[in-house]
Motif scaffolding. Structure first.
Motif, PDB file in Angstrom:
ATOM      1  N   THR A 240      46.560  56.195  -8.016  1.00  0.00           N
ATOM      2  CA  THR A 240      47.170  56.216  -9.348  1.00  0.00           C
ATOM      3  C   THR A 240      48.671  55.978  -9.272  1.00  0.00           C
ATOM      4  O   THR A 240      49.235  55.226 -10.080  1.00  0.00           O
ATOM      5  CB  THR A 240      46.886  57.559 -10.035  1.00  0.00           C
ATOM      6  N   LEU A 241      49.347  56.604  -8.305  1.00  0.00           N
ATOM      7  CA  LEU A 241      50.787  56.407  -8.153  1.00  0.00           C
ATOM      8  C   LEU A 241      51.111  54.967  -7.768  1.00  0.00           C
ATOM      9  O   LEU A 241      52.092  54.389  -8.261  1.00  0.00           O
ATOM     10  CB  LEU A 241      51.331  57.380  -7.102  1.00  0.00           C
ATOM     11  N   ILE A 242      50.296  54.371  -6.889  1.00  0.00           N
ATOM     12  CA  ILE A 242      50.526  52.978  -6.491  1.00  0.00           C
ATOM     13  C   ILE A 242      50.365  52.046  -7.689  1.00  0.00           C
ATOM     14  O   ILE A 242      51.190  51.146  -7.919  1.00  0.00           O
ATOM     15  CB  ILE A 242      49.556  52.582  -5.360  1.00  0.00           C
ATOM     16  N   GLN A 243      49.294  52.259  -8.471  1.00  0.00           N
ATOM     17  CA  GLN A 243      49.074  51.409  -9.641  1.00  0.00           C
ATOM     18  C   GLN A 243      50.176  51.593 -10.673  1.00  0.00           C
ATOM     19  O   GLN A 243      50.604  50.628 -11.316  1.00  0.00           O
ATOM     20  CB  GLN A 243      47.705  51.726 -10.254  1.00  0.00           C
ATOM     21  N   ARG A 244      50.655  52.815 -10.842  1.00  0.00           N
ATOM     22  CA  ARG A 244      51.731  53.062 -11.801  1.00  0.00           C
ATOM     23  C   ARG A 244      53.020  52.377 -11.341  1.00  0.00           C
ATOM     24  O   ARG A 244      53.735  51.783 -12.157  1.00  0.00           O
ATOM     25  CB  ARG A 244      51.946  54.565 -11.954  1.00  0.00           C
ATOM     26  N   ARG A 245      53.309  52.426 -10.056  1.00  0.00           N
ATOM     27  CA  ARG A 245      54.495  51.754  -9.536  1.00  0.00           C
ATOM     28  C   ARG A 245      54.390  50.240  -9.696  1.00  0.00           C
ATOM     29  O   ARG A 245      55.381  49.576 -10.025  1.00  0.00           O
ATOM     30  CB  ARG A 245      54.684  52.112  -8.064  1.00  0.00           C
ATOM     31  N   GLN A 246      53.170  49.696  -9.498  1.00  0.00           N
ATOM     32  CA  GLN A 246      52.986  48.256  -9.680  1.00  0.00           C
ATOM     33  C   GLN A 246      53.208  47.854 -11.127  1.00  0.00           C
ATOM     34  O   GLN A 246      53.834  46.815 -11.409  1.00  0.00           O
ATOM     35  CB  GLN A 246      51.587  47.851  -9.219  1.00  0.00           C
ATOM     36  N   SER A 249      56.892  47.865 -11.832  1.00  0.00           N
ATOM     37  CA  SER A 249      57.554  46.702 -11.228  1.00  0.00           C
ATOM     38  C   SER A 249      57.286  45.445 -12.040  1.00  0.00           C
ATOM     39  O   SER A 249      58.193  44.635 -12.277  1.00  0.00           O
ATOM     40  CB  SER A 249      57.058  46.509  -9.792  1.00  0.00           C
ATOM     41  N   GLU A 250      56.041  45.290 -12.510  1.00  0.00           N
ATOM     42  CA  GLU A 250      55.711  44.130 -13.337  1.00  0.00           C
ATOM     43  C   GLU A 250      56.480  44.164 -14.653  1.00  0.00           C
ATOM     44  O   GLU A 250      56.950  43.128 -15.152  1.00  0.00           O
ATOM     45  CB  GLU A 250      54.209  44.081 -13.601  1.00  0.00           C
ATOM     46  N   GLY A 251      56.628  45.365 -15.235  1.00  0.00           N
ATOM     47  CA  GLY A 251      57.384  45.486 -16.474  1.00  0.00           C
ATOM     48  C   GLY A 251      58.841  45.121 -16.289  1.00  0.00           C
ATOM     49  O   GLY A 251      59.439  44.444 -17.140  1.00  0.00           O
ATOM     50  N   ARG A 252      59.436  45.550 -15.163  1.00  0.00           N
ATOM     51  CA  ARG A 252      60.828  45.201 -14.903  1.00  0.00           C
ATOM     52  C   ARG A 252      60.997  43.700 -14.687  1.00  0.00           C
ATOM     53  O   ARG A 252      61.968  43.100 -15.161  1.00  0.00           O
ATOM     54  CB  ARG A 252      61.329  45.978 -13.684  1.00  0.00           C
TER      55      ARG A 252
END
Length: 261
Positions: A240-246, A249-252
């Motif tokens: 979940t943390l990895i997917q949230r970080r991805q 990053s995509e949003g930025r």
């Protein structure tokens, strides 16, 4: 032929009159019995047998749904019966076995940890039942109750196999019991492995690795089964943390792209 104007003369009512499917419900009953046996064994002080009963319930629970799908014998009755069996085998039994082995000496803290686990299992099953047909089959929301039960049963099996008394690890067991329960009602996503193609071809090395996995489990079953269940439990928060970080990053990157445009 059924009469559409008669509510008691429908295909579903006709199915109920014919009875229930035997084969999948036989496995569900066996899983229910294994959970009940685990409670009886714990009351008799036979904690290794209690842990084995919970693991046996896991194996049997894994068969009933698959057999129902293979034989096209799914039914609403079978789904409801399976949930009730899961509640006993993976909700009530692990909590009571843990309480008898280690938590009873903690007083209110002990029964509170056991109740948190039991209540979480009930909430987890209720949430799962309401999401059938609409949830993504690739994922579970929250730790599945059989996996949570495997953590408890594996820890108890390790303790009994190594001569460790439950009283000496009571606080650790209370934390593990409550932790497993809270993971069941969390929003962490877990791989369901329901989309694996069991009919397709696999690389030869996959069979070799599977054989090695079975060999490792045979070497020290309680430790390996506990580590497998615990690793799966912590995989949810990590994934979940990895997917949230991805996603962040995509949003930025999107915002940067819009700003440069």
């Amino acid at each position: 032929m059924t009469d559409p104007n008669d509510p008691t003369d429908t295909p579903r009512a006709a199915e109920r009159r014919r009875g229930i499917y035997l084969l999948p419900n036989l496995f569900t009953t066996a899983a229910l019995f294994a959970g009940f046996y685990a409670v009886l064994s714990a009351n008799a002080g036979q904690f290794e047998a209690a842990a084995l009963g919970i693991f046996a319930a896991m194996v049997l629970d894994g068969f009933d749904g698959r057999i129902a799908r293979i034989t096209h014998t799914q039914s609403d009755f079978g789904a409801e019966y399976d949930s009730l069996s899961d509640m006993v085998a993976f909700g009530v039994a692990p909590a009571l076995v843990a309480y008898e082995w280690a938590l009873s000496g903690l007083g209110k803290l002990g029964w509170l940890a056991a109740f948190i686990y039991t209540a979480a299992a009930a909430l987890r099953l209720a949430r799962f039942n309401t999401q059938v047909g609409i949830a993504d089959k690739r994922w579970f929301q929250g730790l599945p109750s059989p996996s949570a039960a495997a953590i408890i049963a594996g820890a108890i099996w390790i303790g009994t196999d190594n001569g460790i008394s439950g009283a000496s690890v009571s606080l650790l067991m209370a934390a593990l019991t409550a932790f497993s329960g809270l993971l069941m009602v969390s929003n962490f996503r877990y791989h369901s492995f329901k989309v694996l193609d069991l009919h397709g071809r696999v690389p030869f090395m996959f069979i070799v690795l599977l054989m090695l996995g079975f060999a490792l489990v045979v070497l020290d079953p309680p430790v390996l089964l506990f580590l497998m269940a615990f690793s799966y439990a912590v995989s949810g928060p990590i994934l979940t943390l990895i997917q949230r970080r991805q996603r962040l990053s995509e949003g930025r990157r999107r915002r940067k792209g819009l700003g440069s445009g």
